[in-house]
Structure formats: structure tokens, C-alpha cells
Design an enzyme around this catalytic site. Structure first.
Site, PDB file in Angstrom:
ATOM      1  N   LYS A  53       1.070  -1.475   0.006  1.00 32.17           N
ATOM      2  CA  LYS A  53       0.127  -0.115  -0.304  1.00 32.17           C
ATOM      3  C   LYS A  53       0.909   0.977  -0.321  1.00 32.17           C
ATOM      4  O   LYS A  53       1.043   2.600  -0.654  1.00 32.17           O
ATOM      5  CB  LYS A  53      -0.426  -0.056   0.693  1.00 32.17           C
ATOM      6  N   ALA A  69      -1.018   0.600   6.112  1.00 32.33           N
ATOM      7  CA  ALA A  69      -0.917  -0.016   7.165  1.00 32.33           C
ATOM      8  C   ALA A  69      -2.476  -1.483   6.566  1.00 32.33           C
ATOM      9  O   ALA A  69      -3.094  -0.931   5.615  1.00 32.33           O
ATOM     10  CB  ALA A  69      -2.015   0.234   8.420  1.00 32.33           C
ATOM     11  N   ASP A  70      -2.249  -2.699   7.343  1.00 30.62           N
ATOM     12  CA  ASP A  70      -3.289  -3.388   6.976  1.00 30.62           C
ATOM     13  C   ASP A  70      -3.692  -4.384   8.587  1.00 30.62           C
ATOM     14  O   ASP A  70      -2.248  -4.344   9.169  1.00 30.62           O
ATOM     15  CB  ASP A  70      -2.574  -4.124   5.679  1.00 30.62           C
ATOM     16  N   THR A  71      -4.791  -4.884   8.883  1.00 34.98           N
ATOM     17  CA  THR A  71      -4.658  -5.652   9.829  1.00 34.98           C
ATOM     18  C   THR A  71      -5.672  -6.417   9.613  1.00 34.98           C
ATOM     19  O   THR A  71      -6.994  -7.356   8.294  1.00 34.98           O
ATOM     20  CB  THR A  71      -5.710  -4.156  10.977  1.00 34.98           C
ATOM     21  N   GLY A 106      -0.410  -4.115  10.650  1.00 33.81           N
ATOM     22  CA  GLY A 106       1.420  -4.215  10.067  1.00 33.81           C
ATOM     23  C   GLY A 106       1.491  -1.994   9.105  1.00 33.81           C
ATOM     24  O   GLY A 106       0.622  -2.461   9.270  1.00 33.81           O
TER      25      GLY A 106
END
Length: 189
Positions: A53, A69-71, A106
Site C-alpha cells: 500500500k 497499514a493493514d490489519t 502491519g
């Protein structure tokens, strides 16, 4: 002089968390494919997606600090992203009922040739939920754009019995660590 900050995410929760820090930033949504790579560990998965991203946006803004960011939610080695249907949301919440799961967020920060990528892990325990509680929650629509089919900052807070770790990581951005890493890379507020 402060360099420009970009959030490479369309998440209203991440935007709100950065606004709390009183930072001047712009949102530029990255439209990468968020498919999970089954060969990666959960931590590596969220870090990879966060980096993809950030790098997608950073290509056009090399002088800026770009945050991706990624969850994801992990339960018994199963990665739970955003549900694709109400039925899938009900299935996820039924699985998590009365159990402890991990939430991994992350984060990747890019600035020119500098890069910082990390993952934060938080354990979340749900109350034992009735079918009616699950169904009523899913009918609110809140679970549909959230990893693991719940939002801890909204009505989903009623499902949560306990957390161990960074609350803000569960919301979608571990802001204290993110701010420390931004400063380490040279961002001045």
C-alpha cells in the site's frame, strides 16, 4: 521544515487516529489487491500488505512520508479479513465467540530510500455470544468492512471481554509506535 505526510489508506479509523495526533496529512488511497499470500506467516502478511500500500503511493511522492497499514485477525492459524457477506460475518463472529484471537496490524513507512516496516500483535478475548447478539450486530452493518467482522471502537466493543496489547493496533494503527518510527525517520511535527 516538516515534510509532507500521506496516509495510503481509505480507512476512516486510521484517518481519525492520525487526526488525534494533530498531524498535517493527506489521504491517498492505495488500490492494491489485498489477497493473502498463503506462503507467508500472519505477521509477514500484514507487513507485506502494508508495504505494498505504501509503495504504491510512494512511487509518486518520494519526498513525502507515506504510511501504509493493514490489519488482520488470526484465530487458530486462520486469517480472517473483511467478511464478503453477512453469512461470512456471522460465521467469523460465531468462531470467535468466547475465544481469544490475535489482531495483527502491519505498518510500513516510506520516505525516499528510507523504509520502516513492523507488525503489532494484540490478543483479544470475546465474551461468549448468543446467536441473537451476533445476528443483531451483523444487521447493524458495522462488521462488513472490518477484519474479523468487528470494530472494537464501535458497537463491536460490546463483544470484547479483554485485550492484551495495543488497543489502537486493534482499531487499525498503533499510533504510539507509528509516531516514534516517523520521528526516527526524520519527520518533525
Amino acid at each position: 521544515m516538516t515534510k509532507h505526510l500521506i496516509l495510503a489508506s481509505g480507512s476512516p479509523r486510521r484517518k481519525e487516529l492520525l487526526e488525534h495526533l494533530q498531524l498535517d496529512f493527506t489521504v491517498i488511497v492505495s488500490d492494491i489487491d489485498e489477497a493473502f499470500d498463503s506462503t507467508l506467516t500472519p505477521s509477514a502478511t500484514v507487513m507485506s500488505l502494508a508495504f505494498q500500500k505504501a509503495s504504491h503511493v510512494a512511487k509518486s511522492y518520494r519526498e513525502s512520508y507515506v504510511i501504509g497499514a493493514d490489519t488482520i485477525v488470526v484465530y487458530r492459524d486462520q486469517l480472517l479479513g473483511k467478511p464478503k457477506s453477512e453469512e461470512e460475518a456471522i460465521s467469523m463472529l460465531t468462531m470467535l465467540s468466547g475465544e481469544t484471537h490475535e489482531v495483527l496490524t502491519g505498518v510500513s513507512i516510506l520516505h525516499g530510500d528510507q523504509k520502516c516496516t513492523f507488525a503489532e500483535r494484540t490478543n483479544v478475548t470475546f465474551w461468549s455470544l448468543t446467536k441473537k447478539e451476533i445476528y443483531d450486530y451483523v444487521k447493524t452493518g458495522e462488521p462488513m468492512d472490518k477484519a474479523g467482522a468487528y470494530g472494537i471502537q464501535g458497537l463491536g466493543s460490546l463483544l470484547v471481554k479483554e485485550i492484551q496489547g495495543d488497543y489502537f493496533s486493534v482499531v487499525g494503527l498503533p499510533i504510539a509506535r507509528t509516531m516514534r518510527e516517523l520521528r526516527h525517520l526524520g519527520l518533525s511535527k
